[in-house]
Design an enzyme around this catalytic site. Structure first.
Site, PDB file in Angstrom:
ATOM      1  N   LEU A  87       0.837  -1.195   0.000  1.00 50.83           N
ATOM      2  CA  LEU A  87       0.000   0.000   0.000  1.00 50.83           C
ATOM      3  C   LEU A  87       0.868   1.240   0.000  1.00 50.83           C
ATOM      4  O   LEU A  87       1.964   1.235   0.559  1.00 50.83           O
ATOM      5  CB  LEU A  87      -0.866   0.020   1.262  1.00 50.83           C
ATOM      6  CG  LEU A  87      -1.946  -1.038   1.408  1.00 50.83           C
ATOM      7  CD1 LEU A  87      -2.547  -0.984   2.790  1.00 50.83           C
ATOM      8  CD2 LEU A  87      -3.022  -0.816   0.358  1.00 50.83           C
ATOM      9  N   LYS A 122      -4.352  -1.148  10.692  1.00 53.51           N
ATOM     10  CA  LYS A 122      -3.295  -1.843   9.951  1.00 53.51           C
ATOM     11  C   LYS A 122      -2.434  -2.591  10.964  1.00 53.51           C
ATOM     12  O   LYS A 122      -1.665  -1.996  11.708  1.00 53.51           O
ATOM     13  CB  LYS A 122      -2.452  -0.843   9.170  1.00 53.51           C
ATOM     14  CG  LYS A 122      -1.393  -1.488   8.321  1.00 53.51           C
ATOM     15  CD  LYS A 122      -0.750  -0.451   7.419  1.00 53.51           C
ATOM     16  CE  LYS A 122       0.302  -1.085   6.518  1.00 53.51           C
ATOM     17  NZ  LYS A 122       1.419  -1.637   7.259  1.00 53.51           N
ATOM     18  N   ARG A 143       3.648 -13.929   1.795  1.00 49.65           N
ATOM     19  CA  ARG A 143       3.641 -12.914   0.744  1.00 49.65           C
ATOM     20  C   ARG A 143       4.829 -13.083  -0.213  1.00 49.65           C
ATOM     21  O   ARG A 143       4.703 -12.870  -1.403  1.00 49.65           O
ATOM     22  CB  ARG A 143       3.674 -11.522   1.375  1.00 49.65           C
ATOM     23  CG  ARG A 143       3.679 -10.425   0.355  1.00 49.65           C
ATOM     24  CD  ARG A 143       3.522  -9.063   0.998  1.00 49.65           C
ATOM     25  NE  ARG A 143       3.418  -8.053  -0.011  1.00 49.65           N
ATOM     26  CZ  ARG A 143       4.457  -7.481  -0.601  1.00 49.65           C
ATOM     27  NH1 ARG A 143       5.670  -7.838  -0.256  1.00 49.65           N
ATOM     28  NH2 ARG A 143       4.291  -6.575  -1.539  1.00 49.65           N
ATOM     29  N   LYS A 288      -9.876   1.967   2.401  1.00 50.50           N
ATOM     30  CA  LYS A 288     -10.158   1.354   1.102  1.00 50.50           C
ATOM     31  C   LYS A 288     -11.466   1.921   0.574  1.00 50.50           C
ATOM     32  O   LYS A 288     -12.454   1.956   1.321  1.00 50.50           O
ATOM     33  CB  LYS A 288     -10.316  -0.161   1.255  1.00 50.50           C
ATOM     34  CG  LYS A 288      -9.126  -0.835   1.899  1.00 50.50           C
ATOM     35  CD  LYS A 288      -9.394  -2.313   2.166  1.00 50.50           C
ATOM     36  CE  LYS A 288      -8.207  -2.911   2.915  1.00 50.50           C
ATOM     37  NZ  LYS A 288      -8.474  -4.261   3.396  1.00 50.50           N
ATOM     38  N   CYS A 406      34.163  13.362  -2.653  1.00 49.49           N
ATOM     39  CA  CYS A 406      33.663  12.042  -2.273  1.00 49.49           C
ATOM     40  C   CYS A 406      34.617  11.409  -1.265  1.00 49.49           C
ATOM     41  O   CYS A 406      35.814  11.298  -1.542  1.00 49.49           O
ATOM     42  CB  CYS A 406      33.542  11.165  -3.514  1.00 49.49           C
ATOM     43  SG  CYS A 406      33.169   9.460  -3.112  1.00 49.49           S
ATOM     44  N   CYS A 437      35.034   4.585  -8.405  1.00 50.71           N
ATOM     45  CA  CYS A 437      34.766   4.982  -7.030  1.00 50.71           C
ATOM     46  C   CYS A 437      34.507   3.678  -6.284  1.00 50.71           C
ATOM     47  O   CYS A 437      33.555   2.954  -6.592  1.00 50.71           O
ATOM     48  CB  CYS A 437      33.559   5.897  -6.909  1.00 50.71           C
ATOM     49  SG  CYS A 437      33.157   6.241  -5.180  1.00 50.71           S
TER      50      CYS A 437
HETATM   51  S1  IVH Z   1      -5.105  -4.531   2.338  1.00 51.14           S
HETATM   52  C1  IVH Z   1      -3.711  -4.406  -2.007  1.00 51.14           C
HETATM   53  N1  IVH Z   1      -5.869  -4.319   4.827  1.00 51.14           N
HETATM   54  O1  IVH Z   1      -0.364  -3.893   5.202  1.00 51.14           O
HETATM   55  C2  IVH Z   1      -4.275  -4.418  -0.626  1.00 51.14           C
HETATM   56  N2  IVH Z   1      -3.547  -4.671   4.410  1.00 51.14           N
HETATM   57  O2  IVH Z   1       1.400  -2.391   2.976  1.00 51.14           O
HETATM   58  C3  IVH Z   1      -3.229  -4.611   0.406  1.00 51.14           C
HETATM   59  N3  IVH Z   1      -2.157  -4.856   6.403  1.00 51.14           N
HETATM   60  O3  IVH Z   1       0.975  -6.344   3.116  1.00 51.14           O
HETATM   61  C4  IVH Z   1      -3.660  -5.230   1.645  1.00 51.14           C
HETATM   62  N4  IVH Z   1      -3.793  -4.612   7.862  1.00 51.14           N
HETATM   63  O4  IVH Z   1       0.369  -6.999   5.476  1.00 51.14           O
HETATM   64  C5  IVH Z   1      -4.820  -4.493   3.993  1.00 51.14           C
HETATM   65  N5  IVH Z   1      -6.706  -4.139   6.964  1.00 51.14           N
HETATM   66  C6  IVH Z   1      -5.674  -4.326   6.159  1.00 51.14           C
HETATM   67  C7  IVH Z   1      -4.345  -4.517   6.637  1.00 51.14           C
HETATM   68  C8  IVH Z   1      -3.297  -4.685   5.713  1.00 51.14           C
HETATM   69  C9  IVH Z   1      -2.485  -4.804   7.707  1.00 51.14           C
HETATM   70  C10 IVH Z   1      -0.782  -5.031   5.896  1.00 51.14           C
HETATM   71  C11 IVH Z   1      -0.605  -6.171   4.935  1.00 51.14           C
HETATM   72  C12 IVH Z   1      -0.047  -5.566   3.669  1.00 51.14           C
HETATM   73  C13 IVH Z   1       0.458  -4.247   4.141  1.00 51.14           C
HETATM   74  C14 IVH Z   1       0.317  -3.203   3.054  1.00 51.14           C
END
Ligand code: IVH
Length: 681
Positions: A87, A122, A143, A288, A406, A437
């Protein structure tokens, strides 16, 4: 006699533990395993059996005390059916306003249109993707790099929050549910001396070879999205979250739907205040766009969805003292000042380095050696100095003079002038990118072997440094021509470890085109841009031949690639030394062309170009619509163009050129009709 025997046993026992500790060190710190897993396990089991037999044996370093320690690297790699993206981040109101503005523009909506967002904490854990076939959990992936994950099904099965079968009957035939694996703060307390933070603990536990080890650490799972799904009849994220709960998943209690940036900010403040009371680590909120139809229209930019963003909480801070300011030279020649600070614990992590970003930053904040400073650390971002406590400054503290030469090669450094912003860059750079370098060369090689590039097991940063010092390598192609006989005789090496290295290097002679491009470390060509270029060029030959007949301009058709990237590529290809290395690599490596995706879209193989304003749809959305249907956008009228799409007030020159070349000229309606004619999605 018996006492003597016992002494001998104890001696043997301690010796073996010492050996295991040494292996651990090479495995973890040096990223260079000395023995294979089965040899390690044999010794470990021997130690454990001794402990069982002789109750007088005890050691704090006993492997029986170290659960969740040795993560395995040997999981099967599996492609995600739908990539697991990351994200974008927002830190303040301005970032959020921008986020919403871009969405409204893309969707061609009015500036004051209110959008509903699903707002979710998050969780700072490890994401996982769980595949359910006819409601039964069949495969779970980590992932990985977002494209390819690791098969950790058995470990995931030990987590009580992950249902083996879904409840109810209204689930799709196939769906991969995604969410976060994490550990509660209270459980982390017990593991504090083994892991730096709860997130590491969760990750370490999840990646155990033996699922029984995973089971020892209480992991949780909260679901929040899906990747692939076969027919899902749901129209909003909030509805989907409800369904997740109904199917048997845990969802976050603090999830809610909020409309408008002002309200998002209010909620952010409230949740941030409650943060300490949440049982697990939360590092921000995710917003979202709630409506799945709008999400679908918005689609994805390079690495993240256009319809979601992470709004971070402010970071952890601590006060410390600057012992010394060092200037590091990076692979792109950037001179980065780094403060060596008195080690402090910030949010559970011991910090002894903090970045000072660049020359301008040092001057602006007037940061000096000996200063008392506040250091901030946010998630996995490098800690940085936020402010200086000038009251605590001693009279002896001298203003820091940023070097103009440098520190590695002594050549002149410059601050580039940015023609677009009409400003000088804040970063000072060593321009000596001609491989003489030393620091730039070493950093380039480190990048080449790093995790997201060639990812060579057992060839970490320290070993690159040591091989450089021993003159075993001078550029990245030398990695494939190492003298293993010589290496096996080096301090700390042996026949086995040299053979292991040779094995893991040879394993990487086959590489995908995007990883190859990324590994070259060309400025402005990060992972995402490398992927875009690879997708566009498809065959490695097209990449090697970029500079012939100036093929660079064709790359301008790629959304996300602009003048900055093109100039950087030109620069790379005009450097004699890069060409030498590139040629060597081309000889040694087998670079795999981009998979010919069986793109079955209705616009397959057709090229399009726009002129004039479209009605009710933004140019960006029209472009993405064409690409979704396997069509291609190009940016000038040529024989390669199949359709010129004409909107309101087109550029006459373009229309005339197209007419001359007998190119089909269509309007917006005709384009939409083309797309809809066989669209069964
Ligand atoms: S949505 C494309 N929802 O945040 C949509 N992510 O940087 C991406 N995460 O890798 C995921 N809570 O590990 C989503 N409610 C939530 C989340 C969440 C934690 C983490 C997830 C993802 C990272 C995104």
């Amino acid at each position: 006699m018996k006492e003597k025997d016992n002494l001998k046993i104890k001696e043997d026992y301690l010796k073996k533990i010492k050996l295991l500790k040494k292996y651990d060190k090479y495995y973890y710190s040096n990223n260079n395993p000395l023995v294979d897993d089965s040899t390690y396990d044999k010794i470990k089991n021997y130690v454990l059996s001794l402990e069982k037999k002789y109750s007088f044996l005890k050691s704090n370093d006993s492997p029986s005390l170290s659960i969740g320690f040795k993560p395995s690297k040997n999981f099967k790699k599996v492609d995600h059916k739908v990539p697991m993206l990351s994200l974008g981040n927002a830190f303040n109101k301005e970032d959020l306003i921008n986020f919403e503005k871009k969405i409204l523009n893309f969707l061609n909506l009015k500036k004051n249109q209110k959008l509903d967002y699903s707002t979710e904490p998050k969780i700072d854990g490890i994401s996982a993707s769980l595949f359910y076939k006819k409601g039964v959990f069949t495969q779970g992936l980590s992932r990985g790099d977002g494209i390819q994950g690791e098969d950790i099904t058995e470990n995931l099965k030990t987590i009580k929050d992950i249902p083996q079968t879904l409840k109810g009957r209204d689930f799709p035939d196939e769906i991969d549910i995604r969410g976060e694996v994490f550990i509660n703060n209270i459980d982390f307390e017990k593991l504090k001396n083994k892991f730096a933070n709860p997130r590491n603990a969760a990750s370490g536990s999840l990646r155990q070879k033996d699922p029984k080890e995973t089971k020892k650490i209480p992991l949780n799972f909260i679901a929040y999205t899906f990747g692939y799904s076969k027919k899902l009849n749901i129209s909003t994220q909030s509805e989907f979250l409800k369904k997740l709960k109904y199917w048997g998943f845990k969802t976050n209690k603090l999830n809610k739907v909020i409309s408008g940036v002002e309200n998002l900010i209010d909620n952010h403040r409230i949740i941030e205040e409650q943060r300490k009371e949440i049982e697990f680590d939360v590092d921000g909120l995710v917003y979202k766009v709630n409506d799945f139809n709008l999400q679908k229209r918005l689609g994805f930019a390079a690495s993240a969805p256009r319809w979601a963003i992470a709004h971070k909480f402010s970071a952890n801070k601590s006060v410390s003292e600057i012992l010394k300011i060092e200037i590091q030279v990076g692979r792109t020649g950037a001179l980065t000042p780094v403060a060596k600070i008195k080690p402090v614990n910030i949010g559970g992590v011991l910090v002894s380095n903090a970045t000072l970003h660049n020359e301008d930053e040092i001057n602006r904040k007037d940061i000096r050696e000996g200063d008392t400073v506040t250091v901030e650390r946010a998630g996995d971002v490098i800690p940085h100095v936020v402010s200086v406590d000038k009251k605590k400054r001693t009279k002896e503290a001298k203003k820091f003079i940023f070097p103009k030469l440098c520190p590695s090669c002594g050549s002149e450094t410059i601050k580039e002038f940015n023609k677009i912003t009409k400003k000088f860059d804040a970063v000072r750079r060593c321009r000596n990118d001609n491989f003489d370098c030393e620091r730039i060369s070493i950093e380039k090689i480190k990048h080449f072997v790093s995790k997201d590039a060639f990812n060579i097991d057992g060839l970490g940063k320290k070993i690159v440094e040591s091989f450089w010092n021993l003159k075993l390598i001078r550029n990245s192609s030398d990695i494939f021509k190492l003298d293993y006989e010589k290496i096996s005789k080096l301090d700390g090496w042996g026949k086995l470890s040299a053979a292991n290295l040779e094995y893991s290097i040879n394993l990487k002679k086959k590489i995908s085109l995007d990883k190859f491009i990324y590994s070259l470390g060309i400025r402005h060509i990060g992972q995402e841009n490398a992927r875009l270029i690879s997708k566009n060029l498809k065959h490695p030959d097209n990449f090697f031949n970029l500079s012939d007949k100036n093929h660079f301009v064709d790359l301008l058709n790629i959304d996300g690639i602009g003048d900055t990237q093109i100039n950087s590529l030109k620069n790379f290809f005009s450097n004699k030394n890069s060409i030498v290395v590139l040629k060597e690599l081309r000889k040694i490596l087998k670079i795999i062309p981009e998979k010919q995706k069986s793109s079955s879209g209705i616009l397959k193989d057709f090229t399009f170009m726009f002129t004039g304003k479209l009605e009710g749809i933004s140019r960006a959305e029209a472009k993405s619509l064409i690409e979704k249907n396997s069509g291609k956008i190009i940016s000038n009228v040529s024989k390669k163009l199949n359709f010129l799409v004409v909107g309101e007030k087109p550029t006459n020159r373009k229309v005339n050129e197209a007419k001359n070349l007998n190119i089909k000229i269509i309007n917006q309606k005709e384009l939409i009709a083309m797309i809809n004619s066989k669209d069964d999605s």
